[in-house]
Structures are given as C-alpha cells and as structure tokens.
Write an enzyme that holds these catalytic residues in place. Sequence first.
Site, PDB file in Angstrom:
ATOM      1  N   LYS A 248       0.824  -1.222   0.000  1.00 23.89           N
ATOM      2  CA  LYS A 248       0.000   0.000   0.000  1.00 23.89           C
ATOM      3  C   LYS A 248       0.850   1.261   0.000  1.00 23.89           C
ATOM      4  O   LYS A 248       2.032   1.253   0.322  1.00 23.89           O
ATOM      5  CB  LYS A 248      -0.985  -0.043   1.168  1.00 23.89           C
ATOM      6  CG  LYS A 248      -2.139  -1.001   0.833  1.00 23.89           C
ATOM      7  CD  LYS A 248      -3.342  -0.821   1.701  1.00 23.89           C
ATOM      8  CE  LYS A 248      -4.459  -1.712   1.148  1.00 23.89           C
ATOM      9  NZ  LYS A 248      -5.561  -1.862   2.096  1.00 23.89           N
ATOM     10  N   ARG A 282      -4.204 -10.133   4.399  1.00 22.10           N
ATOM     11  CA  ARG A 282      -4.581 -10.120   2.971  1.00 22.10           C
ATOM     12  C   ARG A 282      -3.378  -9.602   2.190  1.00 22.10           C
ATOM     13  O   ARG A 282      -2.980  -8.454   2.364  1.00 22.10           O
ATOM     14  CB  ARG A 282      -5.804  -9.193   2.801  1.00 22.10           C
ATOM     15  CG  ARG A 282      -6.327  -9.108   1.398  1.00 22.10           C
ATOM     16  CD  ARG A 282      -7.512  -8.157   1.326  1.00 22.10           C
ATOM     17  NE  ARG A 282      -8.032  -8.077  -0.014  1.00 22.10           N
ATOM     18  CZ  ARG A 282      -7.540  -7.289  -0.970  1.00 22.10           C
ATOM     19  NH1 ARG A 282      -6.513  -6.503  -0.715  1.00 22.10           N
ATOM     20  NH2 ARG A 282      -8.074  -7.297  -2.179  1.00 22.10           N
TER      21      ARG A 282
HETATM   22  N1  HH2 Z   1      -7.546  -3.397   0.389  1.00 20.68           N
HETATM   23  C1  HH2 Z   1      -7.841  -3.412  -0.922  1.00 20.68           C
HETATM   24  C2  HH2 Z   1      -8.933  -4.100  -1.419  1.00 20.68           C
HETATM   25  N2  HH2 Z   1      -9.733  -4.817  -0.590  1.00 20.68           N
HETATM   26  N3  HH2 Z   1     -10.244  -5.586   1.576  1.00 20.68           N
HETATM   27  C3  HH2 Z   1      -9.982  -5.599   2.877  1.00 20.68           C
HETATM   28  N4  HH2 Z   1     -10.766  -6.302   3.706  1.00 20.68           N
HETATM   29  N5  HH2 Z   1      -8.926  -4.912   3.411  1.00 20.68           N
HETATM   30  C4  HH2 Z   1      -8.082  -4.178   2.642  1.00 20.68           C
HETATM   31  O1  HH2 Z   1      -7.137  -3.563   3.192  1.00 20.68           O
HETATM   32  C5  HH2 Z   1      -8.340  -4.124   1.231  1.00 20.68           C
HETATM   33  C6  HH2 Z   1      -9.454  -4.855   0.724  1.00 20.68           C
HETATM   34  C7  HH2 Z   1      -6.960  -2.653  -1.856  1.00 20.68           C
HETATM   35  O2  HH2 Z   1      -5.955  -3.496  -2.356  1.00 20.68           O
HETATM   36  P1  HH2 Z   1      -6.004  -4.249  -3.767  1.00 20.68           P
HETATM   37  O3  HH2 Z   1      -7.134  -5.206  -3.835  1.00 20.68           O
HETATM   38  O4  HH2 Z   1      -4.661  -4.837  -4.002  1.00 20.68           O
HETATM   39  O5  HH2 Z   1      -6.174  -3.095  -4.844  1.00 20.68           O
HETATM   40  P2  HH2 Z   1      -7.402  -2.546  -5.684  1.00 20.68           P
HETATM   41  O6  HH2 Z   1      -8.442  -2.077  -4.721  1.00 20.68           O
HETATM   42  O7  HH2 Z   1      -6.798  -1.429  -6.502  1.00 20.68           O
HETATM   43  O8  HH2 Z   1      -7.938  -3.677  -6.530  1.00 20.68           O
END
Ligand code: HH2
Length: 302
Positions: A248, A282
Amino acid sequence: MMASGIGTHGNVGQHSESIGRQAAATGWRAGGHQWRFPGPTLVMGILNVTPDSFADGGLYADPERAVARGLELVAQGADLVDVGGESTRPGAAPVDWREELRRVVPVIRSLARQVRVPLSVDTMKPEVATEALAAGAVIVNDVAANRSDPSMWRLVADARAGYVCMHMQGTPRTMQERPVYRDVVAEVAEFFRDRLQRLQECGVCPDQVVLDVGIGFGKTLTHNLQLLRALAHFQGLGRPLLLGVSRKSFIGALTGASVEARLPGSLACAVWAVTQGVAVLRVHDVAETVQAIRVTEALLRA
Ligand code: HH2
C-alpha cells in the site's frame, strides 16, 4: 462506552511496549469452514480480476490467467483466496455490477471446483455477492461496510457466509481527499461496535465476522500508523482481525519505494501484525508472507 482495551491515543501508548499479543480466544465460521484463534495466522491471497488495481491491475483480467493465478496462490500456501472485480484504490471510478459479475463469477466458479481453500469475494455490491456465493465463494469481503443499506448483511446472514467488516471513511472515489478524525482509533472502534450490533440485528452471528481497520481507506499516513500501532487493542471487541497492508501507498510514503518494490515494507507490517494478534493477512506475495509469519510465530512461541 469504550470496549475494554480500546481507548484514546494516550491509552494506546501505555500499552505499546510489550511484543507478542495473545489474541482473545475467538472463532470464525464461513460456510462449512471454521477456524479457532489464536492459531496460525491465515494468509488470504489477493486475486484482482480487474484492468486497474493498483498492484496487479491488468495481470489477471483474462479468466484463464486469473484461475491459474488463484491456483498458484494456493500452491504458495494461501489459506484463502480473495477475488475482486472492482478496484478500490483512491480515486477509482465505480464499476457497473453486471461488469463486475462478468469478471468474478467465472473465476470463482472454476476455482471452487479445483481448490479446497475457501474463496472470498471482494465486493461492495449485494448483487455481486449473491452470485459469487452461488458460484462457490463462502466469504464476503465488504470494504463498504460503512453503508446504511442492510441488504448485504441480510444476504450474508441467509448464506451463513463469512463476512469481513472493513472500516472506510467515504467512498473510494473521495476517501483520500481530506480524511479527518478526532481520534482515529476510538472512531474505528466505535464503528465496529455499531456494525456488530447492526449485523446481529440482520441475523449475522458474531462468529461469521472478522474486523478490518481498512488501512488506506480514508486515512492519512498518520492515521494508518496510529491504527497499526493500536491493532492489539481492537482485540477487545472479541472478533478476529484481518489486515490489508500489502504494497500500500503508506509504505511508499515512508520509504519512497514504488508499488513493485514494497515487499520488504509489506513483510515488516505482516510481522508486526502477527505480534499484535492479527488473525488474517490479505496479501499479494503469499509465499514470502507465509515464510515471514511462520518464523515470527515460532519466535513468539519460543
Ligand atoms: N484493500 C484493498 C482491497 N480490498 N479488503 C480488505 N478487507 N482490506 C483491505 O485492506 C483491502 C481490501 C486494496 O488493495 P487491492 O485489492 O490490491 O487493490 P485494488 O483495490 O486497486 O484492486
């Protein structure tokens, strides 16, 4: 009233010396799956079937590639796989639910036939959650638990699915414009207490729920660090904690590292989270995280 162990920043500081927090004894149920904590930290592998996710956008937009990546995450030691069809990065535009369904359902259906580990769907939309659960997912990872409409919670109750209740201030489009809190730790704790109450009113049992402070979701660097420092104190709410810090932007803000170069910072946070009793991590980098947390757990036991 504050739940025990969760207070203001002053109170967090008082408790910040010791390392190796025992999580309170809790369980988590998702469909037919069940875990007891404290126990080995679970690793949830991230599988984004999107063109624009901040770390893996476009890599797995093709369903066959996405399924292959899901199998790879499991082979690397993922205990769960979280499939998402809409980026929630700061400023992201919403995706129509039909498009999101088109992205995630075939991937979930195919993975559910091939792997034993539980699948989770990362969605803010009840329509998508319903179809994903029908296709074989058993957990709804809901980054929009701050909404007031209870339909998501009712469907989680009916399906007896697992539920990730994440804190976000605002919406992905606007959340990083100017996040403001009087006391971020106390306010996130208050949010969790309120949601646990509402979830129960909608028929969701507490043992279906894990809590996530939502790093980067309507938080400045300082807010993120304050929440990470205070992780152990959210144990006072009696539910397991899930944490998403992988690659992040706060790691970039602290170190100048690009998204691709944030594994060391992600692992540092994973190790910290294990010492603070976090139950589920995660992550994008499953093999590396599994190794780091197994060593941390052995050190805590020794
Ligand atoms: N962060 C992201 C997405 N979903 N869900 C939970 N429960 N907690 C988190 O910290 C979280 C999440 C963001 O990360 P990522 O899925 O890698 O990116 P994007 O939202 O750009 O798909």
